[in-house]
Each structure stands twice: as C-alpha cells, then as structure tokens.
Enzyme design. Structure first.
Site, PDB file in Angstrom:
ATOM      1  N   GLY A 187      15.409  -8.469  14.798  1.00 49.88           N
ATOM      2  CA  GLY A 187      14.152  -7.974  14.225  1.00 49.88           C
ATOM      3  C   GLY A 187      14.127  -7.753  12.727  1.00 49.88           C
ATOM      4  O   GLY A 187      13.061  -7.794  12.114  1.00 49.88           O
ATOM      5  N   ASP A 225      13.658   3.800  16.798  1.00 47.25           N
ATOM      6  CA  ASP A 225      12.832   4.241  17.913  1.00 47.25           C
ATOM      7  C   ASP A 225      13.531   5.431  18.585  1.00 47.25           C
ATOM      8  O   ASP A 225      13.530   6.540  18.041  1.00 47.25           O
ATOM      9  CB  ASP A 225      12.666   3.023  18.843  1.00 47.25           C
ATOM     10  CG  ASP A 225      11.609   3.205  19.916  1.00 47.25           C
ATOM     11  OD1 ASP A 225      11.344   4.346  20.299  1.00 47.25           O
ATOM     12  OD2 ASP A 225      11.056   2.217  20.394  1.00 47.25           O
TER      13      ASP A 225
HETATM   14  C1  PRP Z   1      15.125  -2.935  18.140  1.00 37.69           C
HETATM   15  C2  PRP Z   1      15.424  -2.535  16.719  1.00 37.69           C
HETATM   16  C3  PRP Z   1      16.616  -1.640  16.880  1.00 37.69           C
HETATM   17  C4  PRP Z   1      16.376  -0.979  18.187  1.00 37.69           C
HETATM   18  C5  PRP Z   1      15.758   0.355  17.941  1.00 37.69           C
HETATM   19  O1  PRP Z   1      15.891  -4.041  18.488  1.00 37.69           O
HETATM   20  O2  PRP Z   1      15.699  -3.643  15.920  1.00 37.69           O
HETATM   21  O3  PRP Z   1      17.825  -2.374  16.900  1.00 37.69           O
HETATM   22  O4  PRP Z   1      15.468  -1.793  18.925  1.00 37.69           O
HETATM   23  O5  PRP Z   1      15.526   1.009  19.147  1.00 37.69           O
HETATM   24  P1  PRP Z   1      16.229   2.368  19.522  1.00 37.69           P
HETATM   25  O6  PRP Z   1      16.075   3.287  18.333  1.00 37.69           O
HETATM   26  O7  PRP Z   1      15.403   2.845  20.704  1.00 37.69           O
HETATM   27  O8  PRP Z   1      17.635   2.108  19.888  1.00 37.69           O
HETATM   28  P2  PRP Z   1      15.683  -4.909  19.801  1.00 37.69           P
HETATM   29  O9  PRP Z   1      16.684  -4.497  20.820  1.00 37.69           O
HETATM   30  O10 PRP Z   1      14.238  -4.901  20.174  1.00 37.69           O
HETATM   31  O11 PRP Z   1      16.171  -6.349  19.392  1.00 37.69           O
HETATM   32  P3  PRP Z   1      15.584  -7.366  18.290  1.00 37.69           P
HETATM   33  O12 PRP Z   1      15.899  -6.762  16.947  1.00 37.69           O
HETATM   34  O13 PRP Z   1      16.332  -8.628  18.560  1.00 37.69           O
HETATM   35  O14 PRP Z   1      14.097  -7.500  18.529  1.00 37.69           O
END
Ligand code: PRP
Length: 180
Positions: free
Chosen positions: A44, A103
C-alpha cells in the site's frame, strides 16, 4: 471506470500533494545533515513513498518489506508474518517506516519492535492516513498525513481486494462493493 465504486473523495490529488510537501519539510527539518533510510511497507505504501521520497530534499536510501496483516476481510487479525524482509542492514541508520495507513496498529506495533531490535540509529513512522479510533495496539506515529474516520478508504496505493490502488485520490468505497 473505477469512479463508479467511490462514494466520496476524501482527499484530492492536490490535497495529497500539498500534505506530502508539508511532511517533507518536517522531515527535512528533523533530519538536517543526516541520511534517511525510507522503508516502504508493501504494497500500500508504494504511491505515497514514491511521492514523499521525491519531495524530501535529503540524501536517502530506500528499502522495502512485506508483511501480512489483513486476511481476506477488512480488519487485521493480529497474526503478522514477514513475507519479504529488508535487503539492507539497518544498523546505525536513521529509518523512517512509510505506511499508507495505520489502523488497529497490529502490523506496525510488531514491525517497529522487530526493527528496533536491529539497532538502527533511530526509527520513526510516517503514515499517510491514521484511523485512531480503530487502535488496538499502541503505536507512536511521528509523521501523520491525515487522521480519518473509520471508513473503508481506497486509492493512492490503498486497495480493496487488490483493486483501486491506482486511483490518484483517496476515496471512500461504496459499501455495496465490499458487501458492507
Ligand atoms: C495495511 C497497511 C498496514 C496495515 C495497517 O496493509 O498498509 O500495513 O494494513 O493495519 P493495522 O494497523 O490494522 O495492522 P494491508 O495488509 O492492507 O496490505 P497492503 O499494504 O498490501 O494493502
């Protein structure tokens, strides 16, 4: 074409560009005379990192890590796994971890802890978006683009089921798209 699935634009291209420039000035002030190592957390962060590193007028290096946090759903599980580790040694380096969104904090709480144990000179976190009301694990966020409410956001690197990352803005996905 992707626009039809967007309920509302939260941050336009112009707003994102302006905020990235502001964050870049903050980083330049904080790291004057130092070399920064940006660590992008795949996938991301790739758009934000690309814009941020070009806006920061400091010597810097880049590396990437990939960790699993979310499964197929929309909330992180707390089960974190390193899929791809860094290529470089971070010992003695000034690390800035770059994320698209903070998040629950599960991913970053775990990840920052791992990085701290590798003896960098410093570690800070820069996230474009923050959903503070969703936090489960404490995480110190040094550079925050925008605090946002708990909505399902996509674009500017953020996905739903791997789609919408290429949208140039950050938008809220229509609930019917993800069955909300
Ligand atoms: C998202 C973001 C963080 C994580 C945050 O990645 O990039 O790594 O989620 O969420 P948290 O605070 O609840 O742990 P995602 O797993 O969606 O993967 P991506 O970056 O490949 O979309």
């Amino acid at each position: 074409m992707l626009e039809k699935d967007i309920q509302e634009i939260l941050f336009t291209e112009e707003q994102l560009k302006k905020r990235v420039e502001e964050l870049a000035r903050q980083i330049e002030n904080d790291y004057a005379e130092k070399e920064v190592m940006f660590i992008g957390i795949l996938r991301g962060s790739f758009v934000f990192l690309a814009d941020l590193c070009r806006a920061v007028d400091l010597p810097c290096t880049l590396d990437f890590m990939s960790v699993s946090s979310y499964g197929t759903g929309t909330t992180s599980s707390g089960q974190i796994q390193i899929i791809k580790d860094l290529s470089e040694d971070i010992t003695g380096r000034h690390v800035i971890v770059v994320e698209d969104i903070l998040d629950s904090g599960n991913t970053l709480h775990y990840l920052l802890n791992i990085l701290e144990h590798r003896h960098p000179a410093s570690v800070r976190l820069c996230a474009l978006l923050d959903k503070p009301e969703r936090r489960v694990k404490p995480v110190e966020l040094h550079y925050c683009g925008f605090s946002i409410p708990d909505a399902f956001v996509v674009g500017y690197g953020l996905d739903y089921a791997e789609r919408y990352r290429s949208l140039p803005y950050v938008g809220i996905l229509k609930p019917e798209v993800y069955g909300g």
